[in-house]
Design an enzyme around this catalytic site. Structure first.
Site, PDB file in Angstrom:
ATOM      1  N   ASP A 129       0.910   0.790  -7.007  1.00 58.21           N
ATOM      2  CA  ASP A 129       0.846  -0.159  -5.886  1.00 58.21           C
ATOM      3  C   ASP A 129       2.266  -0.663  -5.675  1.00 58.21           C
ATOM      4  O   ASP A 129       3.215   0.100  -5.839  1.00 58.21           O
ATOM      5  CB  ASP A 129      -0.156  -1.279  -6.193  1.00 58.21           C
ATOM      6  CG  ASP A 129      -0.732  -1.910  -4.928  1.00 58.21           C
ATOM      7  OD1 ASP A 129       0.061  -2.337  -4.077  1.00 58.21           O
ATOM      8  OD2 ASP A 129      -1.966  -1.999  -4.799  1.00 58.21           O
ATOM      9  N   HIS A 181       3.717   1.391  -3.364  1.00 59.34           N
ATOM     10  CA  HIS A 181       3.380   1.064  -1.979  1.00 59.34           C
ATOM     11  C   HIS A 181       4.571   0.430  -1.276  1.00 59.34           C
ATOM     12  O   HIS A 181       4.737   0.584  -0.076  1.00 59.34           O
ATOM     13  CB  HIS A 181       2.173   0.123  -1.934  1.00 59.34           C
ATOM     14  CG  HIS A 181       0.889   0.789  -2.301  1.00 59.34           C
ATOM     15  ND1 HIS A 181      -0.338   0.184  -2.188  1.00 59.34           N
ATOM     16  CD2 HIS A 181       0.637   2.030  -2.787  1.00 59.34           C
ATOM     17  CE1 HIS A 181      -1.290   1.002  -2.580  1.00 59.34           C
ATOM     18  NE2 HIS A 181      -0.719   2.122  -2.965  1.00 59.34           N
TER      19      HIS A 181
END
Length: 547
Positions: A297, A331
């Site tokens: 992430d 991310h």
């Protein structure tokens, strides 16, 4: 005489404003934030002397924690984890203890979830029920994890859910055969029935008044723990250690002061659900340097609480220096938000490289958060193979950000309206992205005072500026495939585009919206644009000045 007095008053006013700005600017590139580093006694407490066994079978939770307790009780020092494979449950740190994980030592956190009791914790900015973290410490002074060894959170196949589309066919078949539960639509795998049940209930992890921890037991597996959580600690050091395969966020510092990370390595699978590398939340005086993050992430992430709960806490993340770091596949490479309700300020990022991240520089929020993010300084950033935007400012995180063209009733700002302003970003090179730059504010709160300078951005598309105010792009080279238009301005004011370099474009600039104004294009070769600027949805040619 009157004109002279008026001119003198103006000069005095400008000088006063400049002096005030200098006085209020606590830090600059020549005066960077600093974090105090803990100092420890040299007394050493070997976990073997407390009964620990490196046989890959023995559960060493009691032995490791006993060594930590003894060390702290005797004034502190070093708790030594020698080379070997050490199985353990949750480790609880204490003040004045340096937990030293020797080179080639592997601290493997047990797959037995019964070893992790439910506790009252904090996750994504809310007070939440969690399983106890593999490593934790609360209200400590002088605490460290050092050494070149490895701490493994055992997240894969034990704690995390995963989508079928994130695995090969062979990996999916192997995972399903290992147990767990497949969703009714066959697209997701859950590690247990308890996880699957928890996944269907909104806000199931939020601590509810009148409930005890036992009331949440049937969903226990759903409350995946962050791997390392340090709360309210002062003088924190993480150095040299590898943290990998976390069940949730990997490193989480919450309301800490004087935090230093150096030569730290985070290794999470690219498909690790919520596998953030590090989340620095409501912390003050932070240094993160010479470290490598491979995350499922966000990579380097700044937070400060969520919505009303975060605003009531009211603790910004401030005085932060990030330098000489590498982020893979996350991310976002460097991220602020989306839980930033307590604000963030005085953040410095320099000499970092992002490879294969979804977004490079990512600043995200949404209505309801509130919070002020300001005085962010970034320079010397290299990026390659960015999937989305190289640089993103977005106030529509996890929501659909439709066009605000023609909007008549603009909402009034409230304490729940977020603010982004005073960002200074320079010397950025990006080799490959979907879009070079996107700035997207709210009609009731534009993104303000963004200064982007000296960049080379190779991307499929160029620049979009939407609901923005006082945005400066200076000496920006755009090498893009889609150039109609290269730069799009919508409902934005005081836009300064200077020294824009490009090879050719179908259309250099397009302006939309009757609320757009004062767009200036200078020191730019407009002859390489096949079509003249266009003006739509109430915009007109008076909004653009070409010098």
């Amino acid at each position: 005489m009157k004109k002279i007095l008026t001119l003198s008053a103006c000069i005095l006013s400008v000088c006063t404003a400049q002096l005030k700005a200098q006085q209020t600017a606590k830090y600059s590139w020549s005066n960077l934030p600093k974090a105090a580093v803990p100092v420890f006694k040299t007394d050493t407490f070997n976990i073997v002397k407390y009964g620990a066994v490196a046989d890959g079978i023995t559960l060493n939770t009691k032995s490791i924690n006993a060594a930590i307790t003894a060390c702290s009780a005797q004034g502190g020092g070093v708790v030594l984890i020698p080379q070997g494979l050490w199985i353990t449950g949750p480790i609880v740190l204490k003040s004045n203890v340096n937990l030293y994980v020797s080179r080639a030592a592997l601290v493997q956190f047990t797959a037995d979830k019964s070893q992790y009791p439910l506790v009252e914790g904090n996750y994504e900015g809310h007070a939440s029920v969690r399983n106890q973290s593999p490593v934790s410490g609360t209200d400590l002074v002088n605490v460290a994890i050092t050494g070149g060894g490895i701490m493994d959170g055992n997240g894969t196949g034990i704690w995390r859910a995963i989508g079928k589309d994130r695995l090969t066919d062979a990996e999916w078949k192997q995972l399903v055969a290992s147990g767990g539960v497949v969703s009714e639509n066959g697209k997701s795998w859950y590690p247990s029935e308890a996880y699957a049940k928890g996944n269907t209930i909104k806000d199931v992890s939020l601590i509810q008044a009148g409930k005890s921890l036992s009331d949440y037991a049937e969903y226990k597996d759903f409350y995946r723990p962050n791997m390392v959580v340090l709360t309210g600690c002062k003088k924190v050091l993480l150095s040299g250690t590898t943290f990998q395969n976390s069940a949730n966020w990997c490193l989480h510092t919450l309301m800490c002061q004087d935090v230093t990370l150096t030569d730290v390595h985070v290794r999470n699978p690219w498909n690790a659900q919520n596998g953030d590398a590090i989340d620095v939340e409501s912390c003050k005086n932070v240094l993160i340097e010479n470290s490598t993050f491979d995350a499922g992430d966000d990579g380097l992430c700044i937070k400060s609480g969520r919505d009303e709960e975060g605003r009531k806490r009211g603790i910004p993340t401030e005085n932060v220096l990030l330098r000489n770091n590498i982020v893979y596949r996350a991310h976002g490479g460097f991220v602020i938000g989306s839980e930033m309700s307590g604000g963030a300020r005085n953040i410095f990022v320099t000499d970092c490289t992002f490879i294969g991240t979804d977004i490079g520089l990512r600043f995200k929020t949404v209505r309801g958060r509130g919070g002020l993010v300001e005085d962010i300084y970034i320079k010397n950033i290299a990026m390659r193979n960015i999937i989305g935007e190289a640089i993103l400012f977005d106030m529509y995180y996890m929501t659909k950000g439709g066009s605000t063209l023609g909007i008549k009733n603009i909402p009034e700002p409230t304490e729940a309206t977020p603010q982004f302003k005073n960002f200074y970003v320079s010397n950025v090179v990006c080799d490959g992205a979907e879009r070079a730059i996107l700035v997207r504010g709210l009609p009731e709160m534009s993104i303000k005072n963004i200064y982007l300078e000296n960049m080379v951005l190779k991307a499929n598309t160029g620049v979009q500026l939407i609901e923005a105010n006082n945005i400066s792009l200076k000496n920006i080279t755009l090498e893009t495939k889609d150039t109609k238009p290269l730069i799009y301005v919508e409902s934005s004011t005081n836009i300064n585009l200077s020294g824009i370099k490009y090879t050719s474009a179908e259309q250099l600039i397009s302006i939309a919206g009757e609320r757009s104004a004062n767009v200036t294009l200078s020191n730019t070769n407009t002859a390489n644009s096949k079509n003249k600027p266009d003006f739509t949805s109430g915009a007109d040619a008076k909004m653009l000045t070409i010098k």
